[in-house]
Scaffold this motif. Sequence first.
Motif, PDB file in Angstrom:
ATOM      1  N   LEU A  97      -7.517   1.908  -3.753  1.00 24.67           N
ATOM      2  CA  LEU A  97      -6.493   0.898  -3.955  1.00 24.67           C
ATOM      3  C   LEU A  97      -5.279   1.414  -3.796  1.00 24.67           C
ATOM      4  O   LEU A  97      -4.193   0.544  -3.627  1.00 24.67           O
ATOM      5  N   LEU A  98      -4.803   2.586  -4.265  1.00 28.01           N
ATOM      6  CA  LEU A  98      -3.315   3.201  -4.444  1.00 28.01           C
ATOM      7  C   LEU A  98      -3.016   3.451  -2.956  1.00 28.01           C
ATOM      8  O   LEU A  98      -1.710   3.550  -2.844  1.00 28.01           O
ATOM      9  N   GLY A 140      -7.929   5.240   8.352  1.00 27.24           N
ATOM     10  CA  GLY A 140      -9.361   4.719   8.504  1.00 27.24           C
ATOM     11  C   GLY A 140      -9.346   3.036   8.420  1.00 27.24           C
ATOM     12  O   GLY A 140      -8.306   2.506   7.979  1.00 27.24           O
ATOM     13  N   PRO A 141     -10.524   2.448   8.384  1.00 31.40           N
ATOM     14  CA  PRO A 141     -10.901   1.151   8.049  1.00 31.40           C
ATOM     15  C   PRO A 141     -10.165   0.714   6.490  1.00 31.40           C
ATOM     16  O   PRO A 141     -10.079   1.511   5.609  1.00 31.40           O
ATOM     17  N   LEU A 142      -9.524  -0.567   6.635  1.00 30.24           N
ATOM     18  CA  LEU A 142      -9.020  -1.015   5.283  1.00 30.24           C
ATOM     19  C   LEU A 142     -10.043  -0.873   4.065  1.00 30.24           C
ATOM     20  O   LEU A 142      -9.662  -0.621   3.040  1.00 30.24           O
ATOM     21  N   ALA A 143     -11.377  -1.413   4.565  1.00 29.79           N
ATOM     22  CA  ALA A 143     -12.271  -1.524   3.436  1.00 29.79           C
ATOM     23  C   ALA A 143     -12.425   0.151   2.672  1.00 29.79           C
ATOM     24  O   ALA A 143     -13.004   0.317   1.518  1.00 29.79           O
ATOM     25  N   ASP A 144     -12.386   1.136   3.449  1.00 28.71           N
ATOM     26  CA  ASP A 144     -12.702   2.331   3.043  1.00 28.71           C
ATOM     27  C   ASP A 144     -11.392   3.148   2.066  1.00 28.71           C
ATOM     28  O   ASP A 144     -11.687   4.145   1.661  1.00 28.71           O
ATOM     29  N   ARG A 145     -10.346   2.372   2.194  1.00 30.27           N
ATOM     30  CA  ARG A 145      -9.206   2.902   1.441  1.00 30.27           C
ATOM     31  C   ARG A 145      -9.144   2.700  -0.117  1.00 30.27           C
ATOM     32  O   ARG A 145      -9.367   1.665  -0.442  1.00 30.27           O
ATOM     33  N   LEU A 179       1.104  -3.322   0.019  1.00 32.25           N
ATOM     34  CA  LEU A 179       1.243  -4.768  -0.743  1.00 32.25           C
ATOM     35  C   LEU A 179       0.630  -5.904   0.176  1.00 32.25           C
ATOM     36  O   LEU A 179       0.275  -6.675  -0.197  1.00 32.25           O
ATOM     37  N   GLY A 180       1.286  -5.824   1.474  1.00 33.48           N
ATOM     38  CA  GLY A 180       0.922  -6.942   2.391  1.00 33.48           C
ATOM     39  C   GLY A 180      -0.703  -7.046   2.876  1.00 33.48           C
ATOM     40  O   GLY A 180      -1.218  -7.913   3.236  1.00 33.48           O
ATOM     41  N   GLU A 181      -1.202  -5.739   2.385  1.00 28.41           N
ATOM     42  CA  GLU A 181      -2.803  -5.783   2.943  1.00 28.41           C
ATOM     43  C   GLU A 181      -3.381  -5.970   1.566  1.00 28.41           C
ATOM     44  O   GLU A 181      -4.750  -5.986   2.008  1.00 28.41           O
ATOM     45  N   LEU A 182      -3.109  -6.179   0.450  1.00 31.28           N
ATOM     46  CA  LEU A 182      -3.707  -6.253  -0.708  1.00 31.28           C
ATOM     47  C   LEU A 182      -4.764  -7.457  -0.474  1.00 31.28           C
ATOM     48  O   LEU A 182      -5.882  -7.405  -0.904  1.00 31.28           O
ATOM     49  N   HIS A 183      -4.286  -8.480  -0.182  1.00 31.63           N
ATOM     50  CA  HIS A 183      -5.133  -9.874  -0.222  1.00 31.63           C
ATOM     51  C   HIS A 183      -6.280  -9.537   0.753  1.00 31.63           C
ATOM     52  O   HIS A 183      -7.578  -9.966   0.417  1.00 31.63           O
TER      53      HIS A 183
END
Length: 84
Positions: free
Chosen positions: A8-9, A1-6, A13-17
């Motif tokens: 934290l776990l 799904g979209p990054l905003a809906d994921r 690591l590359g998508e964290l920022h």
Amino acid sequence: GPLADRPLLEVRLGELHTWIGTCSFSAQGLLGAVQRAWGSYCAKYIHVKQGGPAGISMLLAGYCLLSYGWNYQHFSKASCFRNS
């Protein structure tokens, strides 16, 4: 799904920022985050059919650590802890 809906776990690591950039740091956003975290904690440790003492003991341990942190200066000034 979209990054905003994921959660934290599930964020790499590359998508964290980028994920942090999608978070809302307003009062309402932070309150929603706390409510979701509390609901997740209760669902996992408190509201279970065959629960053990893990959920309550974690709350008690957290309270003990916070209480010690709040009273650290009082404890460090107490005469019973000083070396003679």
